[in-house]
Design an enzyme around this catalytic site. Structure first.
Site, PDB file in Angstrom:
ATOM      1  N   CYS A  36       6.369  -1.742  -7.058  1.00  0.00           N
ATOM      2  CA  CYS A  36       6.792  -0.566  -7.886  1.00  0.00           C
ATOM      3  C   CYS A  36       7.477   0.102  -6.747  1.00  0.00           C
ATOM      4  O   CYS A  36       7.467  -0.229  -5.446  1.00  0.00           O
ATOM      5  CB  CYS A  36       5.770   0.153  -8.294  1.00  0.00           C
ATOM      6  SG  CYS A  36       4.657   0.874  -6.980  1.00  0.00           S
TER       7      CYS A  36
ATOM      8  N   ALA B  70       5.429   1.316  -3.588  1.00  0.00           N
ATOM      9  CA  ALA B  70       5.128   0.393  -2.753  1.00  0.00           C
ATOM     10  C   ALA B  70       6.560   0.320  -1.800  1.00  0.00           C
ATOM     11  O   ALA B  70       6.179  -0.047  -0.591  1.00  0.00           O
ATOM     12  CB  ALA B  70       5.060  -0.946  -3.547  1.00  0.00           C
TER      13      ALA B  70
ATOM     14  N   ARG C  99      -0.287  -4.788   3.628  1.00  0.00           N
ATOM     15  CA  ARG C  99       0.849  -5.326   4.233  1.00  0.00           C
ATOM     16  C   ARG C  99       0.677  -5.711   5.875  1.00  0.00           C
ATOM     17  O   ARG C  99       0.219  -4.579   6.406  1.00  0.00           O
ATOM     18  CB  ARG C  99       2.006  -4.518   4.056  1.00  0.00           C
ATOM     19  CG  ARG C  99       3.456  -4.915   4.550  1.00  0.00           C
ATOM     20  CD  ARG C  99       4.676  -4.322   3.743  1.00  0.00           C
ATOM     21  NE  ARG C  99       5.947  -4.707   4.102  1.00  0.00           N
ATOM     22  CZ  ARG C  99       6.508  -3.968   5.132  1.00  0.00           C
ATOM     23  NH1 ARG C  99       5.931  -2.866   5.547  1.00  0.00           N
ATOM     24  NH2 ARG C  99       7.786  -4.049   5.355  1.00  0.00           N
TER      25      ARG C  99
HETATM   26 FE1  CFM Z   1      13.104  -6.722   3.555  1.00  0.00          FE
HETATM   27 FE2  CFM Z   1      11.230  -6.118   1.918  1.00  0.00          FE
HETATM   28 FE3  CFM Z   1      10.490  -7.097   4.286  1.00  0.00          FE
HETATM   29 FE4  CFM Z   1      11.766  -8.600   2.637  1.00  0.00          FE
HETATM   30 FE5  CFM Z   1       9.357  -9.236   1.733  1.00  0.00          FE
HETATM   31 FE6  CFM Z   1       8.970  -6.648   0.917  1.00  0.00          FE
HETATM   32 FE7  CFM Z   1       8.026  -7.567   3.262  1.00  0.00          FE
HETATM   33 MO1  CFM Z   1       6.950  -8.445   1.069  1.00  0.00          MO
HETATM   34  S1  CFM Z   1      13.072  -7.249   1.547  1.00  0.00           S
HETATM   35  S2  CFM Z   1      12.115  -8.555   4.550  1.00  0.00           S
HETATM   36  S3  CFM Z   1      11.242 -10.237   1.805  1.00  0.00           S
HETATM   37  S4  CFM Z   1      11.326  -5.041   3.771  1.00  0.00           S
HETATM   38  S5  CFM Z   1       8.671  -8.634  -0.316  1.00  0.00           S
HETATM   39  S6  CFM Z   1      10.039  -4.929   0.236  1.00  0.00           S
HETATM   40  S7  CFM Z   1       7.081  -6.261   2.126  1.00  0.00           S
HETATM   41  S8  CFM Z   1       7.822  -9.652   2.997  1.00  0.00           S
HETATM   42  S9  CFM Z   1       8.724  -7.186   5.519  1.00  0.00           S
END
Ligand code: CFM
Length: 543
Positions: A59, A62, A93
């Site tokens: 969401c 998040a 995370r």
């Molecule tokens: Fe960018 Fe993200 Fe991230 Fe990502 Fe991700 Fe994420 Fe992440 Mo999970 S787009 S790179 S591929 S910030 S989904 S919202 S939390 S791995 S560090």
């Protein structure tokens, strides 16, 4: 049948088959065969998930608290809402951090919430929020406090911004709020944008102290999952390049307030932070370009590009020395592992940038990515930034404020755009991102916001050697006899960035795809024990 399973168009039809017609039409736009990688087709992205489909998305709260601002370690983050939102965003995370100087604090192990109850929903929760800020201040005396609105806060209309302003005046520290109610957008992507706006308004540019370093940059969109930012920092330090702020991984409030003093912004995760890169350029003149420290080729290219930007022979030579030394270490690891990984297949379904970045690591290992997709990325992340002007703005995107940013009267550095222009004339590219589809092989599958049904079909048809995904489907995938590497949290591994990180990744993937254990995975309800597809025909795997 292609080399690994049916051709992509047949597989796509098969996945869509069970849906009602309306859903088929919508999902059909989000599932493409990459027929012309050089000129990617238009993909349906950043639209609402069809109710009833099991999505991997998160969401808006998040994306704002959990992703972009949450990792700033010495801010006190207060969730205004029922306890669940605070609880589920508590250390879930792996944006790890460590204190670097005496007297510093790390609040990341705490989860602060106003613990909203029914009477707050009925009578309003503003008093509760003010009391929570006061209590947090009395207890911890932080430099700054940030407040995050959850869904009910938006529904009942609590004015968190006024409460924050009043408490800021009363306590004399920086206090600011984010209207990042979970429903604010179709995914966490909306929360990224809201967070970028807030960081820009409330932190960037507060501290003009000069930074004593020859080459000063910020890394935008790097969140130090599993220690990635530390590996990038290690390599850049060896080259003599100083990072003022990593937004937002292992970063302090002060570093963010000071990061407009940089010569250059480099962007790792375009999706989550491209807004910030643009706004900093408009206000301070700092140019930006996209980098990728995931995979050996990307890391080398990114280092060379940074050196080229500064243009000093000394730095350019130093970067080559570092690359040579690091490669001498990682090369033998890769050579060994490639004897086992060559020709194996992978599918990647992650967030808004990793499904693209990690293809480089699989390419290094000579593995083929047969299908990939983002959870919540926009068309530009698939097709390239040049499609930005053609993206239709819908009601969901209009929900999010677009800040109007102008050049800072005193602090805009006109020399920077001039330098940018001169470099552009010599063929250097700034403010650009090519997107995932251009890099993917012809006729591979591109699937946006993949559903559990589609994932199961994909496994039945292709039975990839490994799938890169997240916790929401990890065990579904593994029960079907395919190892799943979590590319959000890295499971317990990492770092995977830079040179040492690449070596870690090769070893982990080698272990996961070489073990025989997956061939033994056999669900008890498979009477007579039908073995997974690796041994028998694919259709038995999850039936
Ligand atoms: Fe960018 Fe993200 Fe991230 Fe990502 Fe991700 Fe994420 Fe992440 Mo999970 S787009 S790179 S591929 S910030 S989904 S919202 S939390 S791995 S560090």
């Amino acid at each position: 049948m292609g080399r690994y399973g049916p051709d992509a168009a047949t597989a796509r039809e098969e996945m869509l088959k069970v849906y009602p017609r309306k859903t088929q039409r919508k999902r059909g736009k989000q599932m493409l065969v990459n027929e012309n990688p050089a000129t990617p087709a238009e993909i349906g992205a950043n639209s609402r998930t069809v109710p009833g489909i099991i999505t991997q998305r998160g969401c808006s709260y998040a994306g704002c608290k959990g992703v972009v601002i949450g990792p700033i370690y010495d801010i006190l983050h207060i969730t205004h809402g029922p306890i669940g939102c605070g609880w589920y965003s508590w250390l879930s995370r792996r944006n790890i951090t460590k204190i670097r100087a005496d007297g510093e604090v790390n609040f990341l192990q705490y989860s602060m919430s106003t613990d909203m109850q029914e009477d707050h929903i009925v009578f309003g929760g503003e008093k509760q929020l003010a009391a929570a800020i006061q209590e947090a201040y009395d207890e911890f005396h932080p430099k700054a406090i940030s407040v995050y609105a959850t869904c009910p806060v938006g529904l009942i209309g609590d004015d968190i911004h006024t409460v924050c302003r009043q408490m800021k005046e009363k306590l004399g520290i920086n206090i600011f709020g984010f209207s990042c109610e979970g429903y604010k957008g179709v995914s966490q992507s909306a929360g990224h944008h809201i967070a970028n706006n807030g960081v820009f308004k409330h932190m960037i540019g507060l501290d003009d102290s000069p930074v004593e370093a020859k080459y000063k940059i910020n890394i935008l969109g790097e969140y130090n999952i599993g220690g990635d930012a530390w590996e990038i920092d290690r390599v850049l330090k060896l080259c003599g390049i100083h990072i003022i702020g990593t937004l937002s991984g292992g970063v302090s409030y002060d570093e963010i307030c000071n990061c407009h003093m940089a010569d250059l912004n480099v962007v790792m995760c375009h999706r989550s932070i491209n807004y910030m890169a643009e706004m900093m350029e408009e206000k301070f003149g700092i140019p930006w370009f996209k980098v990728n420290f995931i995979g050996l080729e990307g890391t080398k290219k990114s280092l060379r590009k940074i050196a080229q930007y500064f243009g000093d022979k000394e730095l350019i030579d130093r970067v080559e020395e570092v690359i040579a030394a690091e490669m001498a270490e990682v090369r033998p690891v890769l050579d060994d592992i490639r004897t086992r990984t060559t020709g194996k297949t992978a599918a990647l379904f992650v967030g808004g940038s990793r499904a693209h970045h990690y293809q480089d690591l699989f390419n290094d290992m000579d593995m083929q990515v047969i299908a990939a997709g983002y959870e919540f990325a926009h068309r530009d992340d698939y097709e390239g930034r040049d499609v930005l002007p053609h993206i239709k703005i819908d009601a969901d995107s209009r929900n999010i404020e677009e800040l109007v940013v102008t050049a800072d009267e005193t602090r805009f550095d006109a020399a920077k755009p001039e330098k940018k222009k001169a470099l552009e004339e010599s063929g250097f590219t700034f403010s650009d991102y090519e997107g995932m589809m251009r890099q993917m092989a012809k006729d591979t599958l591109v699937i946006d916001d993949i559903s559990h049904h589609e994932m199961e079909k994909l496994i039945e048809m292709y039975h990839p050697d490994v799938i890169g995904s997240g916790i929401k489907d990890k065990y579904v995938i593994e029960k079907m006899g395919v190892p799943c590497k979590q590319l959000h949290s890295y499971d317990y591994g990492g770092p995977y960035a830079g040179f040492k990180g690449a070596a870690n990744f090769y070893k982990d993937i080698d272990r996961m795809t070489s073990t025989k254990v997956w061939k033994l995975a056999r669900a008890p309800w498979h009477e007579g024990g039908s073995a997974p597809a690796a041994e028998k025909e694919p259709a038995t795997a999850g039936a």
